[in-house]
Write a protein that holds these residues in place. Sequence first.
Motif, short mmCIF file in Angstrom:
data_model
loop_
_atom_site.label_atom_id
_atom_site.label_comp_id
_atom_site.label_asym_id
_atom_site.label_seq_id
_atom_site.Cartn_x
_atom_site.Cartn_y
_atom_site.Cartn_z
N ALA A 176 20.76 -38.94 39.20
CA ALA A 176 19.93 -38.61 38.16
C ALA A 176 19.11 -37.20 38.52
O ALA A 176 18.98 -36.37 37.66
N ARG A 177 18.96 -36.86 39.58
CA ARG A 177 18.10 -35.56 40.05
C ARG A 177 19.05 -34.42 40.11
O ARG A 177 18.72 -33.54 39.61
N ALA A 178 20.37 -34.77 40.32
CA ALA A 178 21.42 -33.86 40.19
C ALA A 178 21.53 -33.32 38.44
O ALA A 178 21.74 -32.28 38.26
N ALA A 179 21.21 -34.40 37.64
CA ALA A 179 21.27 -34.10 36.12
C ALA A 179 19.82 -33.58 35.90
O ALA A 179 19.77 -33.49 34.55
N LYS A 180 18.86 -33.03 36.74
CA LYS A 180 17.69 -32.51 36.53
C LYS A 180 16.59 -33.51 35.68
O LYS A 180 15.69 -33.01 35.22
N LEU A 181 16.66 -34.78 35.96
CA LEU A 181 15.78 -35.63 35.19
C LEU A 181 14.61 -36.13 36.34
O LEU A 181 14.79 -36.49 37.62
N ALA A 182 13.37 -36.16 35.86
CA ALA A 182 12.48 -36.81 36.53
C ALA A 182 12.72 -38.24 36.69
O ALA A 182 13.37 -38.91 35.89
N THR A 183 12.48 -38.59 38.24
CA THR A 183 13.24 -40.00 38.29
C THR A 183 12.25 -40.92 39.00
O THR A 183 11.52 -40.58 40.06
N VAL A 184 12.09 -42.12 38.46
CA VAL A 184 11.18 -43.10 38.94
C VAL A 184 12.20 -43.80 39.85
O VAL A 184 13.28 -44.58 39.18
N VAL A 185 11.95 -44.33 41.00
CA VAL A 185 12.99 -45.32 41.84
C VAL A 185 12.09 -46.65 42.31
O VAL A 185 11.10 -46.65 42.55
N VAL A 186 12.75 -47.60 41.81
CA VAL A 186 12.33 -48.95 41.99
C VAL A 186 13.37 -49.72 42.92
O VAL A 186 14.10 -50.23 42.67
N THR A 187 12.99 -49.68 44.28
CA THR A 187 13.73 -50.18 45.18
C THR A 187 14.07 -51.55 45.43
O THR A 187 13.36 -52.38 44.83
N THR A 188 15.36 -51.93 45.93
CA THR A 188 15.52 -53.23 46.31
C THR A 188 15.35 -53.38 47.73
O THR A 188 15.18 -52.46 48.49
N GLY A 189 15.80 -54.70 48.35
CA GLY A 189 15.49 -54.72 49.55
C GLY A 189 16.61 -53.91 50.63
O GLY A 189 16.54 -53.77 51.60
N TYR A 190 17.60 -53.65 49.78
CA TYR A 190 18.58 -53.13 50.59
C TYR A 190 18.27 -51.36 50.59
O TYR A 190 18.90 -50.60 51.18
N THR A 191 17.54 -50.79 49.77
CA THR A 191 17.29 -49.53 49.40
C THR A 191 15.75 -48.89 49.70
O THR A 191 15.66 -47.77 49.93
N VAL A 192 15.05 -49.83 50.14
CA VAL A 192 13.75 -49.33 50.38
C VAL A 192 13.62 -48.56 51.61
O VAL A 192 14.54 -48.89 52.55
N GLY A 193 12.97 -47.69 51.98
CA GLY A 193 12.78 -46.73 53.21
C GLY A 193 13.83 -45.62 52.95
O GLY A 193 13.77 -44.71 54.05
#
Length: 255
Positions: free
Chosen positions: A206-223
């Motif tokens: 998403a950031r490579a596409a220049k979008l403002a991005t909200v991340v809603v993490t999962t147990g695997y992606t937090v941190g």
Amino acid sequence: MTVTCEERSFWWDAGRPALATVEPLQAVVFDLDGALADIERDGQRQAFNAAFAEHGLGIEWSVEEYGRLVCIGDEQRRIASALRRAGFGRVSAEIAAHVHRTKNEVFEDSVLNGDVTPRAGLDDLVNSLYFAGIPVAVVSTGARSWVDPLVRQLIGDGIADTVVTPDDLPRPGREPDLHGHALWELGLGPESALAVAGGPRGYLAARAAKLATVVVTTGYTVGADYTGAADVRTSYDGLLAGGCEVLHRRHWAGR
């Protein structure tokens, strides 16, 4: 001269004018894989385990163990690694190919059976966007054969204005193009949309596409490192259309 899909460029590639005003939020682009559902934990992991059982291999991945294995991006290599640890040696790669085919069949069946559920709070956010007149788009690296029915199950039939998979791209495999293609179909530039990702892979795309991005993490992606994100959250709790508009405006105003 006719411009082919392969030659297409997006008008925003030239960059944003220095004195441009902040555009209002006109769409939210969700990453299916992580943002709409915890597909790795609740879908793929269980499909792997069912495939192992079907082949009589005596392997079963717990939530914790699978969390350590998802760093192996290639799924066949992920399976082969487990087989080698289980003592299958040189035939691991060959067996892994068969298991992977079975896993894909099991996963698609589970999607069609409605076994994958939306993340908590997603319904409230999507409904608030719908009533606010803010279009929703979905991108996924998965196959359209299961992506389309899963999107309908997770957010409702006809809610997504567009769903983009690698099948839609002239150059499959370039993840930023998923978001760029979604924007192109919506007729918007990146300054007018907000992306919602569930982990590092979707965030970087998403950031490579220049979008403002909200991340809603999962147990695997937090941190993970989400430097530059408009917001990083562990759940959708309390996030509605108005909050998306605030985060989107704050991101671009800060730039």
